[in-house]
Scaffold this active site. Sequence first.
Site, PDB file in Angstrom:
ATOM      1  CB  SER A 232      -0.856  -0.206   1.067  1.00  0.00           C
ATOM      2  OG  SER A 232      -1.636   1.258   1.411  1.00  0.00           O
TER       3      SER A 232
ATOM      4  CG  HIS B 104      -7.904   8.235 -16.162  1.00  0.00           C
ATOM      5  ND1 HIS B 104      -8.757   7.200 -15.616  1.00  0.00           N
ATOM      6  CD2 HIS B 104      -8.044   9.444 -15.329  1.00  0.00           C
ATOM      7  CE1 HIS B 104      -9.350   8.059 -14.597  1.00  0.00           C
ATOM      8  NE2 HIS B 104      -8.882   9.134 -14.341  1.00  0.00           N
TER       9      HIS B 104
ATOM     10  CG  ASN C 149      -4.226  -1.368  -1.619  1.00  0.00           C
ATOM     11  OD1 ASN C 149      -5.242  -2.157  -1.947  1.00  0.00           O
ATOM     12  ND2 ASN C 149      -3.364  -2.077  -0.821  1.00  0.00           N
ATOM     13  CB  THR C 150      -1.913  -4.831  -5.597  1.00  0.00           C
ATOM     14  OG1 THR C 150      -0.677  -5.497  -5.234  1.00  0.00           O
ATOM     15  CG2 THR C 150      -1.723  -3.937  -6.753  1.00  0.00           C
ATOM     16  NE  ARG C 151      -7.697  -5.353  -0.828  1.00  0.00           N
ATOM     17  CZ  ARG C 151      -7.997  -4.318  -1.473  1.00  0.00           C
ATOM     18  NH1 ARG C 151      -7.001  -3.281  -1.737  1.00  0.00           N
ATOM     19  NH2 ARG C 151      -9.140  -3.729  -1.917  1.00  0.00           N
TER      20      ARG C 151
ATOM     21  CG  HIS D 288       0.985  12.953   1.350  1.00  0.00           C
ATOM     22  ND1 HIS D 288      -0.015  13.667   1.052  1.00  0.00           N
ATOM     23  CD2 HIS D 288       0.541  12.019   2.173  1.00  0.00           C
ATOM     24  CE1 HIS D 288      -1.312  13.026   1.619  1.00  0.00           C
ATOM     25  NE2 HIS D 288      -0.745  11.935   2.416  1.00  0.00           N
TER      26      HIS D 288
ATOM     27  CG  HIS E 194      -4.163   5.152  -2.660  1.00  0.00           C
ATOM     28  ND1 HIS E 194      -5.206   4.524  -3.186  1.00  0.00           N
ATOM     29  CD2 HIS E 194      -3.741   4.049  -1.753  1.00  0.00           C
ATOM     30  CE1 HIS E 194      -5.304   3.257  -2.523  1.00  0.00           C
ATOM     31  NE2 HIS E 194      -4.627   3.141  -1.580  1.00  0.00           N
TER      32      HIS E 194
END
Lengths: 277, 277
Positions: A100, A147, A116-118, A104, A114
Amino acid sequence: MKNIASNWFKSLQDKICLDLESLENQSILNEDQFRATSFTFTDWSRDGGGGGTMGVLRGGRVFEKAGVNFSAVHGQFPAEFASKIPGADKDPTFWASGISIVIHPRSPLVPIIHMNTRMIVTTKTWFGGGIDLTPVYPTDEDTEFFHSQVKNTCDQFDTSYYDKFKKSCDEYFYIHHRNEPRGVGGIFYDNLNSGNLEQDFEFSKAVGNLFINVYRPLVKKYFNIPWETAQTQDQLHKRAKYTEFNLIYDKGTEFGLKTGGNIEAIFVSLPPMASWQ
Amino acid sequence: MKNIASNWFKSLQDKICLDLESLENQSILNEDQFRATSFTFTDWSRDGGGGGTMGVLRGGRVFEKAGVNFSAVHGQFPAEFASKIPGADKDPTFWASGISIVIHPRSPLVPIIHMNTRMIVTTKTWFGGGIDLTPVYPTDEDTEFFHSQVKNTCDQFDTSYYDKFKKSCDEYFYIHHRNEPRGVGGIFYDNLNSGNLEQDFEFSKAVGNLFINVYRPLVKKYFNIPWETAQTQDQLHKRAKYTEFNLIYDKGTEFGLKTGGNIEAIFVSLPPMASWQ
């Protein structure tokens, strides 16, 4: 597969931290004021089982606070959560590992990001994650670049992913009390099990690998441009709204706080300085 | 009685703002850096009925951000709240008026303070409120002074109030995820209807009048003492925890956000600057 995934998330943490440190060294702005800075790593263990490594770079030249967390935890979900989590209603045993990241940057011109992979295993197994961008000053050019890179990554796996996961991101990262999105979006996915877990893992790896490739150009585009004090005020206000989202709405934060997670690791996402003027 | 109470809360707002402005003018510290500053008042109206006056002093010499809000609102509670509120389960019609204060002083040596008193009318009528102190550096002397003043006020009405309301305050203003209290306590009361509403109103008035009398000496004790940069860091960290409490646990904040309250007025309690380093 749990070991393979967990090892991969850990190696991604190491790689991304090196990449971010390299960006610290490439900036020539504020050389007199701020030193290019490295990550500090702190291992923590969870009472119920497992633990993680919190990586934080504080007070750098490019990054005022960059958090890159790895964790691999296991145990039993508390009863109140087990009922809400796929495959855990009858057996609350779980295993989860992931990475994660929240960055800043010092410059108000460089976007907050940001990622995050899980991987989560109960009686079911699935992947989740996402990547989204929060510029203080959004531009069409940057938003389209971000994008398009995210879409390219998605399209390599399933051409329905981008639209579906973009929509989830827009819905999730929304500051309801302000009637405004947290940033300019990205993708967010959860409970991903297409029937081909190897492929789902490859997709999560691709999202993880995308992070530095999509963020590096945005950092380098702005990191040597001086900014005005008024722009720092705008940044502090944007960060305040980011804080509101994370403390009021973010399910990961809520889950961590209510299950006795590591406070330092959970709040590594919160800004080094924020202002409600 | 609704009019009398509402007028009294409004007049207390005016009085307290003048008292705080007078403290701004009495400080001789930072004369070169910061000007003694006055309150700005903004009227707002609520879609469902009523409104309020937000009083804010920003960037003063003694007070970095001081919020003194008055409101008098009425209408219908949303269904999800009506069931939780005394006397509103069958008829969601309500009237509420009160004053709410949060002061973030510039000096880390001067404590943060919060005070609130309100009258609420559904099919039942009651008073609520409280006052509590959050020093960055608690001292036994200040804590004892504060609590003795609060106890004196309580004891004039009912000798059971202080112990009971102190306990409620300790339970309510607790940062669960950090296992620590928000500050050094005070009193917190709700649903107060002793059978003598005139007397309950007098008690709420006494709590309101106590505010400046207990805060003035604490401000004046410290407001001319210079502080160190490291103390400002401690203050920013204390304010971050204050923010966590207000955004995660405070029921007033949650209620305001979920019922479309005035964001600026609700967040006037949040610090002008906070740090999660």
